[in-house]
Design an enzyme around this catalytic site. Structure first.
Site, PDB file in Angstrom:
ATOM      1  N   THR A  63       0.842  -1.187   0.000  1.00 24.89           N
ATOM      2  CA  THR A  63       0.000   0.000   0.000  1.00 24.89           C
ATOM      3  C   THR A  63       0.875   1.234   0.000  1.00 24.89           C
ATOM      4  O   THR A  63       2.044   1.195   0.408  1.00 24.89           O
ATOM      5  CB  THR A  63      -0.926   0.047   1.231  1.00 24.89           C
ATOM      6  OG1 THR A  63      -0.123   0.088   2.414  1.00 24.89           O
ATOM      7  CG2 THR A  63      -1.837  -1.162   1.274  1.00 24.89           C
ATOM      8  N   GLY A  64       0.309   2.342  -0.450  1.00 19.50           N
ATOM      9  CA  GLY A  64       1.022   3.603  -0.467  1.00 19.50           C
ATOM     10  C   GLY A  64       0.070   4.741  -0.214  1.00 19.50           C
ATOM     11  O   GLY A  64      -1.103   4.537   0.143  1.00 19.50           O
ATOM     12  N   GLY A  65       0.556   5.958  -0.407  1.00 22.13           N
ATOM     13  CA  GLY A  65      -0.245   7.129  -0.098  1.00 22.13           C
ATOM     14  C   GLY A  65      -1.476   7.274  -0.960  1.00 22.13           C
ATOM     15  O   GLY A  65      -2.465   7.879  -0.552  1.00 22.13           O
ATOM     16  N   MET A  66      -1.455   6.728  -2.167  1.00 26.06           N
ATOM     17  CA  MET A  66      -2.588   6.901  -3.075  1.00 26.06           C
ATOM     18  C   MET A  66      -3.392   5.638  -3.302  1.00 26.06           C
ATOM     19  O   MET A  66      -4.553   5.707  -3.687  1.00 26.06           O
ATOM     20  CB  MET A  66      -2.102   7.424  -4.427  1.00 26.06           C
ATOM     21  CG  MET A  66      -1.715   8.888  -4.413  1.00 26.06           C
ATOM     22  SD  MET A  66      -1.183   9.453  -6.054  1.00 26.06           S
ATOM     23  CE  MET A  66      -2.676   9.214  -6.998  1.00 26.06           C
ATOM     24  N   GLY A  67      -2.783   4.481  -3.102  1.00 24.28           N
ATOM     25  CA  GLY A  67      -3.527   3.274  -3.398  1.00 24.28           C
ATOM     26  C   GLY A  67      -2.829   2.032  -2.920  1.00 24.28           C
ATOM     27  O   GLY A  67      -1.844   2.082  -2.187  1.00 24.28           O
ATOM     28  N   VAL A  69      -1.820  -2.213  -4.155  1.00 22.72           N
ATOM     29  CA  VAL A  69      -1.604  -3.116  -5.281  1.00 22.72           C
ATOM     30  C   VAL A  69      -1.823  -4.546  -4.817  1.00 22.72           C
ATOM     31  O   VAL A  69      -1.349  -4.952  -3.753  1.00 22.72           O
ATOM     32  CB  VAL A  69      -0.180  -2.964  -5.855  1.00 22.72           C
ATOM     33  CG1 VAL A  69       0.049  -3.962  -6.988  1.00 22.72           C
ATOM     34  CG2 VAL A  69       0.041  -1.559  -6.364  1.00 22.72           C
ATOM     35  N   LYS A  84      -3.971  -2.273  -9.390  1.00 22.95           N
ATOM     36  CA  LYS A  84      -3.817  -1.088  -8.549  1.00 22.95           C
ATOM     37  C   LYS A  84      -5.203  -0.542  -8.249  1.00 22.95           C
ATOM     38  O   LYS A  84      -5.995  -0.324  -9.175  1.00 22.95           O
ATOM     39  CB  LYS A  84      -3.004  -0.006  -9.267  1.00 22.95           C
ATOM     40  CG  LYS A  84      -1.506  -0.192  -9.229  1.00 22.95           C
ATOM     41  CD  LYS A  84      -0.812   1.065  -9.750  1.00 22.95           C
ATOM     42  CE  LYS A  84       0.702   0.948  -9.623  1.00 22.95           C
ATOM     43  NZ  LYS A  84       1.379   2.204 -10.006  1.00 22.95           N
ATOM     44  N   ASP A 179       9.944   9.664 -14.749  1.00 18.22           N
ATOM     45  CA  ASP A 179      10.257   9.205 -13.389  1.00 18.22           C
ATOM     46  C   ASP A 179      10.950   7.849 -13.407  1.00 18.22           C
ATOM     47  O   ASP A 179      10.657   6.986 -12.584  1.00 18.22           O
ATOM     48  CB  ASP A 179       8.992   9.140 -12.535  1.00 18.22           C
ATOM     49  CG  ASP A 179       9.312   9.033 -11.041  1.00 18.22           C
ATOM     50  OD1 ASP A 179      10.388   9.512 -10.632  1.00 18.22           O
ATOM     51  OD2 ASP A 179       8.497   8.460 -10.292  1.00 18.22           O
TER      52      ASP A 179
END
Length: 662
Positions: A63-67, A69, A84, A179
């Site tokens: 998990t991360g700040g936006m979503g 997986v 995602k 990126d």
């Protein structure tokens, strides 16, 4: 907020990029304590469910700040995929959704074996968006570098080539990644290759189509990861595909050297170095031709880098084709190629090296450690922070950086660049430079002669050496050699571009049989016909006009190519071609268009002195004394009989061969 991506030694696909991880949560959303635990619980709750009626979620990958997986399986195709899912609260932020959609558009647009493909995109019943990607098992390039410290030169080049190949496909689809970093490069096992590359995460890609090409500004106007960011990204100026070339140079440097060239704990220092500082030399066991490629990609000026990812692929192919170039023993720099590290390591012009000390102004701008920069800026910080516009921060690589810090870095960059320009201008006076002929056309330095000769045969290493030289320093002969060599190895489009440059520098090359032959050959291919015909019209003068007419004649009829024939015909009817056409071609064109006996009379006056074999068939048809009137017994061209112009024109055409294009 930092990204909590899982270790990717066995599972690939980051749940979010650094910009995503740093994205602010909506008002009222807390990402810590019990709320964070509740979030994690929500994400785990999806395990075992079927999303969008076709993706059975098997387990949470991260998990991360936006979503988050997940690994999932398509219920009908029994195929593993990565899904995602955007956090529900993030769906209220239009720019976050736009970024998510951008990743879907970018990944779906690119069809290439080295790019993780996107196969589906949509919205779940609860409003959350999802993106389905190719599931990739392997380890990240980051892990590979951590394990080995430095990658062997052949392996580093192998990985770099594959990334460049993927970028070439992305750029051809008008997608700039922006990126690239080791975390976004996966190494998997495929077809016996344990280091097969997959490029991931196009979340902040620049996509040239509709609204997707607009900048996403509310989450910070500077995108990318500072350690891998091109100078133009660091200054917030518009970028093109050459920004990815720079970042690829950073990746290659890190693989060969074990660390990035501008590493520092202070992001402002990193940004400043990206904009002003030449990278330190690679370890001495890295072959000089390999270092040359890396430093070319790391040129501050985009025009001084390889201009396309395809150029990088060709350069690496040339290195692999020459075992001596990969020898661990350092070898001399490329013939006639200036050293890219012009401040720290001297400026090399051909065989002359001018030893220079780094100017104090540049030294101050480029070599301050993080602590020193923090000390130097502390007296000004309170003043900057009183100005709201300068005190505002933006997200860079998951950290918050004040606008005034970026502005300061930009000022330092401008000062350093000015000094560097002056230094290079002074240094260039002492080096060997191309000679200049009486006509004003520059000739290449004598020591480039063998390289030019080899490049003309298609020798990839020689081509790479010439292409490594800054475009502004290449002579017409060098461009011609590049064009010839690229044509030999089948790179038709780049060959035409090189010929265009050569002809721009030396218009007399319009009579060069090699160039004319290659342009004529290119005009036979549907993919490059239009480009070749335009080059012929614009740069090859009367010979180019004859070439277009030759293409037109060869592509007529049932066995011809109607598409190319139409392209040639359109140009034959244009005023630009007529203004350059020879008198003989104008006669042929006018005879083909004339209607009626009276229209032919003035043309025959010119044909008597100008016609060649291309007009012979038409002229002989005018000699026929039947074909009109009752039963076709009358003379269609009786008005031509009182003059000897027709017979004279036929004789002239019979004795004057048409231009040939072998």
């Amino acid at each position: 907020m930092s990204d909590t991506s899982p270790d990717r030694a066995s599972e690939a696909h980051s749940p979010t990029d650094p910009a995503e991880a740093a994205s602010p949560a909506p008002s009222g959303v807390v990402r810590g304590g019990a709320a964070a635990e509740e979030d994690a619980s929500d994400k785990e709750a999806l395990v075992g469910t079927v999303l969008a009626e076709r993706y059975r979620v098997e387990r949470l990958l991260g998990t991360g700040g936006m979503g988050a997986v997940y690994r999932a399986e398509h219920v009908h195709m029994r195929k593993a995929v990565a899904v995602k899912v955007l956090h529900r609260e993030m769906t209220y932020l239009p720019e976050v959704v736009a970024r998510f959609e951008r990743e879907a558009v970018a990944a779906a647009r690119i069809e290439h074996p080295h790019v993780a493909a996107a196969t589906d995109f949509g919205q779940l019943e609860d409003g959350a968006f999802y993106l389905v990607l190719e599931f990739v098992e392997g380890k990240s390039l980051r892990d590979a570098i951590k394990e080995q410290g430095r990658l062997p030169v052949p392996l580093a080049l192998h990985v770099t080539r594959q990334i460049a190949d993927a970028l070439s496909a992305a750029h051809a689809s008008d997608v700039v990644h922006r990126d690239l970093k080791p975390d976004n490069i996966m190494l998997i096992e495929r077809e016996g290759d344990e280091n097969y590359v997959k490029v991931l995460d196009f979340g902040i890609a620049k996509v040239s189509t509709g609204d997707a090409s607009q900048q996403l500004t509310q989450l910070g106007s500077v995108f990318g990861t500072p350690e891998y960011m091109s100078p133009e990204q660091a200054t917030g100026t518009p970028v093109d595909s050459r920004a990815d070339i720079y970042t690829l140079g950073i990746l290659a440097y890190e693989m060969l050297g074990g660390h990035t060239p501008f590493d520092d704990d202070d992001l402002v220092v990193v940004l400043t170095r990206q904009m002003t500082m030449d990278p330190p030399p690679l370890p001495p066991d890295v072959p000089a031709p390999v270092s040359e490629l890396v430093f070319r990609m790391l040129a501050k000026d985009p025009d001084a880098r390889p201009q396309t990812a395809g150029d990088v692929v060709a350069w690496i192919d040339g290195l692999f084709g020459n075992p001596a170039a990969l020898s661990p023993t350092p070898s001399p720099a490329s013939v006639g190629t200036p050293s890219p590290a012009s401040v720290d390591r001297g400026v090399q012009f051909n065989d002359t090296v001018l030893s220079m000390q780094r100017p104090p102004m540049v030294a101050e701008a480029t070599s301050l450690p993080g602590s020193a920069l923090r000390t130097a800026k502390s007296p000004l910080a309170p003043l900057f922070e009183k100005v709201p516009a300068l005190a505002r921060t933006v997200d860079l690589g998951g950290q918050r950086v004040p606008i005034w810090g970026i502005a300061l870095a930009g000022l330092i960059a401008a000062a350093g660049a000015f000094v560097l320009i002056v230094v290079l201008a002074v240094a260039s006076r002492g080096g060997s430079t191309p000679s200049q002929t009486a006509s004003g056309v520059k000739e290449p330095a004598p020591d480039l002669a063998p390289v030019i000769k080899a490049a003309e045969t298609g020798d990839r290493q020689a081509l790479a050496q010439l292409q490594a030289r800054p475009e502004t320093e290449r002579t017409a002969r060098e461009w011609r050699a590049i064009g010839r060599g690229l044509s030999v190895i089948g790179h038709v489009g780049p060959s035409l571009s090189a010929y265009d440059k050569a002809l721009g520098l030396d218009p007399a090359l319009a009579k060069d049989r090699g160039i004319v032959r290659d342009v004529r050959k290119a005009a036979e291919t549907s993919a490059q016909a239009e480009r070749a015909l335009d080059l012929a019209v614009q740069a090859l003068g009367a010979t180019g006009a004859d070439l277009v007419y030759d293409v037109y004649l060869d592509t007529r009829g049932s066995k011809g190519n109607p598409e190319i024939n139409k392209l040639a015909k359109t140009r034959l009817e244009g005023g630009v071609l007529r203004s350059k056409a020879s008198p003989a071609l104008l006669v042929a064109l006018d005879l083909a268009k004339a209607k009626g006996c009276g229209a032919y009379k003035p043309i025959l006056e010119r044909a008597a002195t100008d016609a060649d074999a291309r007009s012979l068939s038409k002229l002989k048809s005018l000699s026929a004394r039947r074909g009109c009137g009752f039963l076709g017994l009358s003379d269609c061209f009786s008005c031509l009989r009182g003059s000897a112009d027709l017979s004279t024109a036929i004789k002239h055409a019979e004795s004057t061969p048409a231009p040939s294009f072998p």
